[in-house]
Scaffold this active site. Structure first.
Site, PDB file in Angstrom:
ATOM      1  N   LYS A 101      18.754 -18.234 -41.650  1.00 10.83           N
ATOM      2  CA  LYS A 101      19.621 -19.248 -41.036  1.00 10.83           C
ATOM      3  C   LYS A 101      21.044 -18.690 -40.880  1.00 10.83           C
ATOM      4  O   LYS A 101      22.039 -19.379 -41.116  1.00 10.83           O
ATOM      5  CB  LYS A 101      19.660 -20.528 -41.878  1.00 10.83           C
ATOM      6  CG  LYS A 101      18.315 -21.198 -42.052  1.00 10.83           C
ATOM      7  CD  LYS A 101      17.790 -21.783 -40.759  1.00 10.83           C
ATOM      8  CE  LYS A 101      16.552 -22.627 -41.006  1.00 10.83           C
ATOM      9  NZ  LYS A 101      15.431 -21.859 -41.572  1.00 10.83           N
ATOM     10  N   ARG A 408      -2.868   1.644  -2.433  1.00 11.38           N
ATOM     11  CA  ARG A 408      -1.950   2.788  -2.353  1.00 11.38           C
ATOM     12  C   ARG A 408      -1.258   2.816  -0.998  1.00 11.38           C
ATOM     13  O   ARG A 408      -1.849   2.472   0.037  1.00 11.38           O
ATOM     14  CB  ARG A 408      -2.702   4.099  -2.574  1.00 11.38           C
ATOM     15  CG  ARG A 408      -3.245   4.274  -3.983  1.00 11.38           C
ATOM     16  CD  ARG A 408      -3.684   5.714  -4.196  1.00 11.38           C
ATOM     17  NE  ARG A 408      -2.572   6.643  -4.017  1.00 11.38           N
ATOM     18  CZ  ARG A 408      -1.691   6.961  -4.968  1.00 11.38           C
ATOM     19  NH1 ARG A 408      -1.811   6.424  -6.177  1.00 11.38           N
ATOM     20  NH2 ARG A 408      -0.729   7.795  -4.720  1.00 11.38           N
ATOM     21  N   HIS A 414      -5.890  14.736  -3.475  1.00 13.07           N
ATOM     22  CA  HIS A 414      -6.520  15.342  -4.642  1.00 13.07           C
ATOM     23  C   HIS A 414      -6.990  14.234  -5.577  1.00 13.07           C
ATOM     24  O   HIS A 414      -6.745  13.053  -5.333  1.00 13.07           O
ATOM     25  CB  HIS A 414      -5.533  16.256  -5.373  1.00 13.07           C
ATOM     26  CG  HIS A 414      -4.300  15.559  -5.853  1.00 13.07           C
ATOM     27  ND1 HIS A 414      -3.242  15.274  -5.005  1.00 13.07           N
ATOM     28  CD2 HIS A 414      -3.967  15.039  -7.068  1.00 13.07           C
ATOM     29  CE1 HIS A 414      -2.308  14.642  -5.677  1.00 13.07           C
ATOM     30  NE2 HIS A 414      -2.716  14.484  -6.942  1.00 13.07           N
ATOM     31  N   ASP A 435       7.878  -8.979  -2.736  1.00 13.87           N
ATOM     32  CA  ASP A 435       9.184  -9.516  -3.102  1.00 13.87           C
ATOM     33  C   ASP A 435       9.815 -10.321  -1.979  1.00 13.87           C
ATOM     34  O   ASP A 435      10.249 -11.445  -2.174  1.00 13.87           O
ATOM     35  CB  ASP A 435      10.124  -8.404  -3.588  1.00 13.87           C
ATOM     36  CG  ASP A 435      10.151  -7.213  -2.660  1.00 13.87           C
ATOM     37  OD1 ASP A 435       9.530  -7.275  -1.570  1.00 13.87           O
ATOM     38  OD2 ASP A 435      10.776  -6.196  -3.029  1.00 13.87           O
ATOM     39  N   LEU A 437       9.499 -11.428   2.316  1.00 16.44           N
ATOM     40  CA  LEU A 437       8.686 -11.454   3.532  1.00 16.44           C
ATOM     41  C   LEU A 437       9.618 -11.474   4.728  1.00 16.44           C
ATOM     42  O   LEU A 437      10.355 -12.441   4.933  1.00 16.44           O
ATOM     43  CB  LEU A 437       7.784 -12.693   3.521  1.00 16.44           C
ATOM     44  CG  LEU A 437       6.778 -12.816   4.662  1.00 16.44           C
ATOM     45  CD1 LEU A 437       5.711 -11.727   4.551  1.00 16.44           C
ATOM     46  CD2 LEU A 437       6.137 -14.200   4.651  1.00 16.44           C
ATOM     47  N   GLY A 440       6.115  -9.248   7.674  1.00 17.11           N
ATOM     48  CA  GLY A 440       4.730  -9.383   7.227  1.00 17.11           C
ATOM     49  C   GLY A 440       3.900  -8.147   7.443  1.00 17.11           C
ATOM     50  O   GLY A 440       2.721  -8.105   7.065  1.00 17.11           O
TER      51      GLY A 440
END
Length: 520
Positions: A101, A408, A414, A435, A437, A440
């Site tokens: 406290k 991605r 690779h 985050d 728009l 679009g």
């Protein structure tokens, strides 16, 4: 491993919400020591035997221990050595919360160093009357936590805690203010009460926080009422104390186990009849429309008649969403001038939400704003659009307990050469998170990759919708492609709040009504 993870792991492993004190009270220990044949020994010896007995009897049934510092300080140097023994006896996987406290600013840094560095405690209780400065030295330790005392069960405290009236009592103002000091992982609230109504009001004002109930219940129906008032929708978020009288009984292990099972049964029953116990996200959110005076993470709910509509800022000055907009502006997330966007268009503003990842409290408030919208949706996984929204999507995955994947931006030449990172199954429903728009384009590109991998997308959730002409807006573009768009805010919301607060001039506010200055 940080405090919050250790606490939640201990809750899950022991299936318990119980916390026990380790307070060597001379009056309480006298009869216990006599029954154990320790009546002729020193109080220090009696206390040492009692502490060891309590830990051995309760370690399987509690998720945290909470010794009161004052009892140990009263014994002088040997008392602090006894506290070190407590640290050694408490299993390391169970958090140790030192009930201090503490409320003195001058000694805060020294006490934080002693408790967290020297003693190895995991959390400390604080008195909040000195304001945010009392918590700051303790919050410098990122793996530790603070517990702010917001209400006492002492009858004499009522005249202060409930001042000036029951509409906005001091203890609720403490609840709201203290949440600005640290994230739910860093800052908990201690509530001393046996009144379910008080606990319910604290829970309403602090929907995301772990609450530690300090007072005891006298009857089984009181325990049920306190659980009903304090539990989160996922049937946790509330820690309850083992009754002190139980800790001097010969069968304390058996009685602690019975109490744990009783609470677990109540939790299971509560989950079965709670609508949030089904598919909805395990995140405590305020009821629609009840935004006034909520904690820093509570935002205005979206219009239920139009789930794609941006949420309105909550009320006038000081309301959570309005304050969030001002804070985003003040740290440089909302910039005004002429800025070239990724699409090539020149806008009279620029939004950079990457700043929030360096401000944990603000970041959490933004996540909660997303979560308010996402509570309404049905989905199996969250997909972040790289790269700007990946921190947000990761935070939402942890907070909503939903797996994260992401398409991605480019496929590697690779390795596994995956188009989608993360684990998923064909047919999984995905909520796409971004985050801001504007056109679009990046969202639709990401959705195309997700759908080509057999995933199903119905909903896109963004923090800010640029808006624009209704027929040619990004929202309409998504709608025509078959996707619902949900935005926490739009430029109209932001402009109104900043103009009202004096952050934007009349001419700037008027200019922002158009959005685009020029298109090359």
């Amino acid at each position: 491993m940080g405090f919050f993870i250790r606490l939640t792991d201990a809750i899950a492993e022991r299936q318990s919400l119980l916390v026990t004190g380790l307070d060597p009270n001379p009056e309480m220990l006298q009869s216990w020591a006599h029954r154990r044949g320790l009546g002729g020994r020193s109080f220090l010896s009696q206390a040492r035997h009692w502490i060891k007995a309590v830990i051995e009897a309760t370690a399987e049934h509690v998720c945290a221990y909470k010794p009161s510092l004052g009892f140990y300080q009263a014994l002088g140097p040997v008392g602090l050595e006894l506290l070190r023994e407590v640290r050694e006896l408490v299993p390391l996987e169970i958090p140790l919360i030192v009930d201090a406290k503490h409320g003195d600013l001058n000694s805060s840094s020294a006490l934080a160093a002693y408790l967290f560095r020297d003693l190895g405690a995991d959390a400390v209780t604080l008195s909040p009357l000195a304001g945010q400065d009392i918590a700051a030295p303790f919050l410098l330790y990122p793996e530790k936590a603070v517990v702010v005392t917001c209400h006492s069960s002492n009858p004499a405290a009522r005249i202060l805690q409930h001042h000036p009236d029951e509409d906005d009592p001091l203890y609720l103002r403490i609840v709201r203010e203290s949440q600005l000091w640290g994230t739910p992982e860093q800052l908990l609230l201690e509530v001393g009460t046996s009144d379910p109504a008080v606990l319910a009001r604290v829970r309403q004002q602090a929907p995301e926080r772990f609450l530690i109930l300090r007072s005891l219940w006298g009857e089984e129906d009181r325990l049920d009422a306190l659980l009903e008032a304090g539990l989160s929708p996922s049937a946790d978020g509330l820690l309850l104390p083992l009754p002190q009288n139980l800790l001097v009984e010969d069968d304390m292990a058996e009685r602690a186990g019975r109490l744990k099972r009783r609470i677990r049964e109540r939790r299971d029953a509560w989950l079965e009849r709670s609508p949030s116990g089904a598919e909805s996200c395990s995140l405590w959110l305020p009821e629609p429309g009840k935004t006034g005076g909520a904690g820093p993470g509570a935002e205005a709910a979206a219009d239920p008649s139009n789930p794609g509509r941006a949420a309105e800022p909550a009320g006038q000055g000081g309301e959570p969403m309005e304050q969030l907009i001002l804070d985003l502006y003040d740290i440089g997330c909302l910039l005004f001038g002429e800025y070239v966007q990724a699409s090539g268009a020149v806008f009279n503003y620029y939004i950079d939400l990457r700043q929030i990842i360096s401000d944990p409290n603000l970041f959490h408030r933004v996540l909660h704003a997303y979560g308010t919208l996402m509570q309404q949706l049905q989905f199996d996984r969250i997909a972040g659009i790289p790269y700007g929204s990946l921190p947000t999507a990761t935070g939402l995955s942890l907070q909503l307990h939903k797996p994260l994947i992401y398409p991605r931006k480019e496929v590697k030449a690779h390795g596994a050469r995956r188009l989608i990172e993360g684990d998923f199954e064909e047919g999984d429903r995905v909520a796409v998170v971004d985050d801001i728009l504007i056109t679009g384009g990046s969202v639709l590109e990401g959705i195309a990759k997700l759908e080509s991998s057999g995933l199903v997308v119905h909903d896109v959730v963004v923090f800010i919708d640029h808006g624009g002409d209704a027929d040619h807006s990004a929202r309409n573009r998504l709608l025509q492609a078959g996707y619902r768009c949900h935005a926490v805010l739009d430029i109209r919301n932001i402009t109104a709040v900043l103009h009202r607060a004096g952050r934007l001039s009349d001419s700037q506010a008027a200019e922002l009504g158009t959005g685009v200055l020029a298109t090359p």
